[in-house]
Design a protein around this motif. Structure first.
Motif, PDB file in Angstrom:
ATOM      1  N   PRO A  43       0.818  -1.216   0.000  1.00 46.19           N
ATOM      2  CA  PRO A  43       0.000   0.000   0.000  1.00 46.19           C
ATOM      3  C   PRO A  43       0.854   1.270   0.000  1.00 46.19           C
ATOM      4  CG  PRO A  43       0.139  -0.872   2.210  1.00 46.19           C
ATOM      5  CD  PRO A  43       0.905  -1.820   1.334  1.00 46.19           C
ATOM      6  N   VAL A  44       1.231   1.742  -1.166  1.00 49.68           N
ATOM      7  CA  VAL A  44       2.020   2.963  -1.269  1.00 49.68           C
ATOM      8  C   VAL A  44       1.085   4.110  -1.609  1.00 49.68           C
ATOM      9  CG1 VAL A  44       3.901   4.125  -2.446  1.00 49.68           C
ATOM     10  CG2 VAL A  44       4.047   1.663  -2.007  1.00 49.68           C
ATOM     11  N   SER A  45       0.957   5.056  -0.695  1.00 50.95           N
ATOM     12  CA  SER A  45       0.078   6.204  -0.916  1.00 50.95           C
ATOM     13  C   SER A  45       0.723   7.203  -1.874  1.00 50.95           C
ATOM     14  CB  SER A  45      -0.210   6.906   0.420  1.00 50.95           C
ATOM     15  OG  SER A  45      -0.865   6.038   1.326  1.00 50.95           O
ATOM     16  N   THR A  46      -0.112   8.059  -2.454  1.00 52.91           N
ATOM     17  CA  THR A  46       0.400   9.154  -3.277  1.00 52.91           C
ATOM     18  C   THR A  46       1.338  10.004  -2.418  1.00 52.91           C
ATOM     19  OG1 THR A  46      -1.650   9.220  -4.564  1.00 52.91           O
ATOM     20  CG2 THR A  46      -0.226  11.164  -4.671  1.00 52.91           C
ATOM     21  N   PRO A  47       2.571  10.271  -2.878  1.00 54.39           N
ATOM     22  CA  PRO A  47       3.507  11.076  -2.082  1.00 54.39           C
ATOM     23  C   PRO A  47       2.932  12.445  -1.742  1.00 54.39           C
ATOM     24  CG  PRO A  47       4.638  10.054  -3.928  1.00 54.39           C
ATOM     25  CD  PRO A  47       3.170   9.824  -4.144  1.00 54.39           C
ATOM     26  N   ARG A  48       3.214  12.912  -0.552  1.00 57.34           N
ATOM     27  CA  ARG A  48       2.704  14.205  -0.095  1.00 57.34           C
ATOM     28  C   ARG A  48       3.089  15.339  -1.056  1.00 57.34           C
ATOM     29  NH1 ARG A  48       1.223  15.761   5.312  1.00 57.34           N
ATOM     30  NH2 ARG A  48       1.987  13.725   5.957  1.00 57.34           N
ATOM     31  N   SER A  49       4.255  15.224  -1.683  1.00 61.95           N
ATOM     32  CA  SER A  49       4.712  16.270  -2.606  1.00 61.95           C
ATOM     33  C   SER A  49       3.809  16.410  -3.821  1.00 61.95           C
ATOM     34  CB  SER A  49       6.144  15.976  -3.068  1.00 61.95           C
ATOM     35  OG  SER A  49       6.205  14.735  -3.766  1.00 61.95           O
ATOM     36  N   GLN A  50       2.978  15.380  -4.073  1.00 52.78           N
ATOM     37  CA  GLN A  50       2.078  15.408  -5.231  1.00 52.78           C
ATOM     38  C   GLN A  50       0.633  15.726  -4.853  1.00 52.78           C
ATOM     39  OE1 GLN A  50       2.555  11.847  -7.642  1.00 52.78           O
ATOM     40  NE2 GLN A  50       4.762  11.855  -7.354  1.00 52.78           N
ATOM     41  N   TRP A  51       0.359  15.963  -3.580  1.00 52.49           N
ATOM     42  CA  TRP A  51      -0.991  16.330  -3.178  1.00 52.49           C
ATOM     43  C   TRP A  51      -1.306  17.718  -3.704  1.00 52.49           C
ATOM     44  CZ3 TRP A  51      -1.346  14.774   2.724  1.00 52.49           C
ATOM     45  CH2 TRP A  51      -1.066  13.406   2.841  1.00 52.49           C
ATOM     46  N   ALA A  52      -2.452  17.860  -4.322  1.00 55.82           N
ATOM     47  CA  ALA A  52      -2.818  19.149  -4.911  1.00 55.82           C
ATOM     48  C   ALA A  52      -4.338  19.250  -5.026  1.00 55.82           C
ATOM     49  CB  ALA A  52      -2.188  19.317  -6.293  1.00 55.82           C
ATOM     50  N   LYS A  53      -4.831  20.454  -4.970  1.00 58.88           N
ATOM     51  CA  LYS A  53      -6.261  20.697  -5.128  1.00 58.88           C
ATOM     52  C   LYS A  53      -6.710  20.204  -6.498  1.00 58.88           C
ATOM     53  CE  LYS A  53      -9.685  24.427  -4.784  1.00 58.88           C
ATOM     54  NZ  LYS A  53      -9.874  25.871  -4.516  1.00 58.88           N
ATOM     55  N   GLY A  54      -7.803  19.455  -6.526  1.00 59.71           N
ATOM     56  CA  GLY A  54      -8.331  18.943  -7.780  1.00 59.71           C
ATOM     57  C   GLY A  54      -7.725  17.626  -8.219  1.00 59.71           C
ATOM     58  N   ALA A  55      -6.787  17.087  -7.437  1.00 58.26           N
ATOM     59  CA  ALA A  55      -6.178  15.790  -7.747  1.00 58.26           C
ATOM     60  C   ALA A  55      -6.421  14.860  -6.560  1.00 58.26           C
ATOM     61  CB  ALA A  55      -4.687  15.936  -8.009  1.00 58.26           C
ATOM     62  N   MET A  56      -7.283  13.877  -6.747  1.00 62.29           N
ATOM     63  CA  MET A  56      -7.605  12.968  -5.654  1.00 62.29           C
ATOM     64  C   MET A  56      -6.428  12.032  -5.382  1.00 62.29           C
ATOM     65  SD  MET A  56     -10.005  12.094  -3.444  1.00 62.29           S
ATOM     66  CE  MET A  56     -11.575  12.639  -4.166  1.00 62.29           C
ATOM     67  N   PRO A  57      -5.839  12.083  -4.201  1.00 62.92           N
ATOM     68  CA  PRO A  57      -4.719  11.180  -3.909  1.00 62.92           C
ATOM     69  C   PRO A  57      -5.215   9.783  -3.575  1.00 62.92           C
ATOM     70  CG  PRO A  57      -5.230  12.474  -1.972  1.00 62.92           C
ATOM     71  CD  PRO A  57      -6.155  12.964  -3.067  1.00 62.92           C
ATOM     72  N   TYR A  58      -4.330   8.823  -3.685  1.00 65.42           N
ATOM     73  CA  TYR A  58      -4.587   7.496  -3.163  1.00 65.42           C
ATOM     74  C   TYR A  58      -3.898   7.417  -1.806  1.00 65.42           C
ATOM     75  CZ  TYR A  58      -6.201   6.015  -7.777  1.00 65.42           C
ATOM     76  OH  TYR A  58      -6.903   5.897  -8.950  1.00 65.42           O
ATOM     77  N   LEU A  59      -4.677   7.332  -0.741  1.00 67.68           N
ATOM     78  CA  LEU A  59      -4.140   7.213   0.600  1.00 67.68           C
ATOM     79  C   LEU A  59      -4.663   5.919   1.204  1.00 67.68           C
ATOM     80  CD1 LEU A  59      -4.633  10.877   1.904  1.00 67.68           C
ATOM     81  CD2 LEU A  59      -2.653   9.891   0.726  1.00 67.68           C
ATOM     82  N   TYR A  60      -3.772   5.166   1.807  1.00 68.09           N
ATOM     83  CA  TYR A  60      -4.136   3.854   2.336  1.00 68.09           C
ATOM     84  C   TYR A  60      -3.930   3.790   3.844  1.00 68.09           C
ATOM     85  CZ  TYR A  60      -4.077   2.710  -2.585  1.00 68.09           C
ATOM     86  OH  TYR A  60      -4.337   2.718  -3.941  1.00 68.09           O
ATOM     87  N   GLN A  61      -4.924   3.300   4.538  1.00 65.94           N
ATOM     88  CA  GLN A  61      -4.837   3.185   5.991  1.00 65.94           C
ATOM     89  C   GLN A  61      -3.755   2.200   6.400  1.00 65.94           C
ATOM     90  OE1 GLN A  61      -8.967   1.543   5.592  1.00 65.94           O
ATOM     91  NE2 GLN A  61      -8.455   0.476   7.502  1.00 65.94           N
ATOM     92  N   THR A  62      -3.381   1.300   5.476  1.00 66.73           N
ATOM     93  CA  THR A  62      -2.353   0.303   5.744  1.00 66.73           C
ATOM     94  C   THR A  62      -0.954   0.772   5.354  1.00 66.73           C
ATOM     95  OG1 THR A  62      -3.038  -0.666   3.623  1.00 66.73           O
ATOM     96  CG2 THR A  62      -3.864  -1.705   5.626  1.00 66.73           C
ATOM     97  N   ASP A  63      -0.832   2.021   4.934  1.00 67.52           N
ATOM     98  CA  ASP A  63       0.481   2.566   4.601  1.00 67.52           C
ATOM     99  C   ASP A  63       1.336   2.603   5.869  1.00 67.52           C
ATOM    100  OD1 ASP A  63       2.669   4.392   4.045  1.00 67.52           O
ATOM    101  OD2 ASP A  63       1.561   5.018   2.274  1.00 67.52           O
ATOM    102  N   PRO A  64       2.564   2.056   5.824  1.00 68.29           N
ATOM    103  CA  PRO A  64       3.412   2.031   7.027  1.00 68.29           C
ATOM    104  C   PRO A  64       3.677   3.399   7.648  1.00 68.29           C
ATOM    105  CG  PRO A  64       4.320   0.600   5.323  1.00 68.29           C
ATOM    106  CD  PRO A  64       3.187   1.369   4.687  1.00 68.29           C
ATOM    107  N   ILE A  65       3.491   4.473   6.888  1.00 66.66           N
ATOM    108  CA  ILE A  65       3.741   5.814   7.418  1.00 66.66           C
ATOM    109  C   ILE A  65       2.866   6.085   8.636  1.00 66.66           C
ATOM    110  CG2 ILE A  65       3.594   8.290   6.923  1.00 66.66           C
ATOM    111  CD1 ILE A  65       4.250   7.640   4.019  1.00 66.66           C
ATOM    112  N   TRP A  66       1.617   5.605   8.593  1.00 70.95           N
ATOM    113  CA  TRP A  66       0.690   5.897   9.700  1.00 70.95           C
ATOM    114  C   TRP A  66      -0.116   4.674  10.161  1.00 70.95           C
ATOM    115  CZ3 TRP A  66       0.252   9.440   5.366  1.00 70.95           C
ATOM    116  CH2 TRP A  66      -0.437   8.877   4.271  1.00 70.95           C
TER     117      TRP A  66
END
Length: 226
Positions: free
Chosen positions: A55-78
């Motif tokens: 589960p690799v989420s969309t990197p924070r550096s690519q988060w932007a208004k109008g672009a839905m990120p893929y964020l996963y609850q199983t991502d080791p980050i959190w």
């Protein structure tokens, strides 16, 4: 004379070192840019994914208004952060879903899944081990989002999505869960195929889902705007 030569030599060495550093930094910038472009062009093939995909989420550096990120609850980050008496990995689909919608509508990065889960805990939106539905209304309002209930029909879902409003749905046991689950509906094409962002599965997120298959599993829907 010897002192002057030594000073001049040291100066040249300093200039050469700076030139080398500048070249290295420029090469790193070019490499980073090329990698970013490569990732942007990369296509996700669901046939090459499995239910246990990393589960690799969309990197924070690519988060932007109008672009839905893929964020996963199983991502080791959190994933192992505490939430609702267990962890984000186990119970964090609600905060992770709202985090995706928040990023999409505002472009802000302050409420990632860990921060969103902490916010939900602080305001008692998960007192019984699961995220309560009021988190999608009262909780959303507290972070500056407008939430509108949507009836579980193809027409109502299409209307909200056409208006640019992403949808979070609460699901009963079925294709996505055995106990209950939240996920984001980002879009729907003319064939009635849904684009979803499942916080618990990159495999599910890479597929398109027939709305007629998903509708019977829906318990509640909320459309969001900033």
């Amino acid at each position: 004379m010897l002192l002057a030569i030594a000073v001049l030599g040291a100066g040249c060495l300093g200039i050469n070192a700076k030139i080398q550093r500048d070249k290295a930094e420029e090469a790193a910038r070019i490499e980073a840019k090329e990698e970013k472009e490569r990732l942007a062009k990369q296509k996700v093939d669901p046939l090459k994914l499995g239910p246990t995909a990393i589960p690799v989420s969309t990197p924070r550096s690519q988060w932007a208004k109008g672009a839905m990120p893929y964020l996963y609850q199983t991502d080791p980050i959190w994933a192992n952060k505490p939430y609702a008496g267990s962890s984000i990995r186990i119970a964090g689909c609600g905060p992770t879903s709202l985090s995706m919608v928040y990023v999409y509508l505002t472009g802000k990065s302050d409420l990632d899944p860990a921060a969103m889960a902490s916010f939900a805990e602080k305001h008692n939106f998960a007192p019984t081990g699961a995220t309560e539905w009021r988190f999608m209304t009262d909780g959303a309002a507290a972070i500056g989002l407008k939430s509108t209930p949507v009836s579980p029909s193809r027409e109502s879902i299409a209307s909200a999505l056409d208006a640019g409003m992403p949808i979070i749905c609460s699901l009963a046991p079925g294709d996505f869960t055995t106990i209950g689950h939240f996920l984001v509906i980002k879009g729907m094409d003319s064939r009635g195929m849904l684009e979803i962002h499942d916080p618990n599965s990159p495999y599910n997120s890479a597929k398109r889902w027939p709305i007629k298959q998903v509708l019977p599993q829906i318990e509640a829907l909320w459309a969001f705007s900033a």
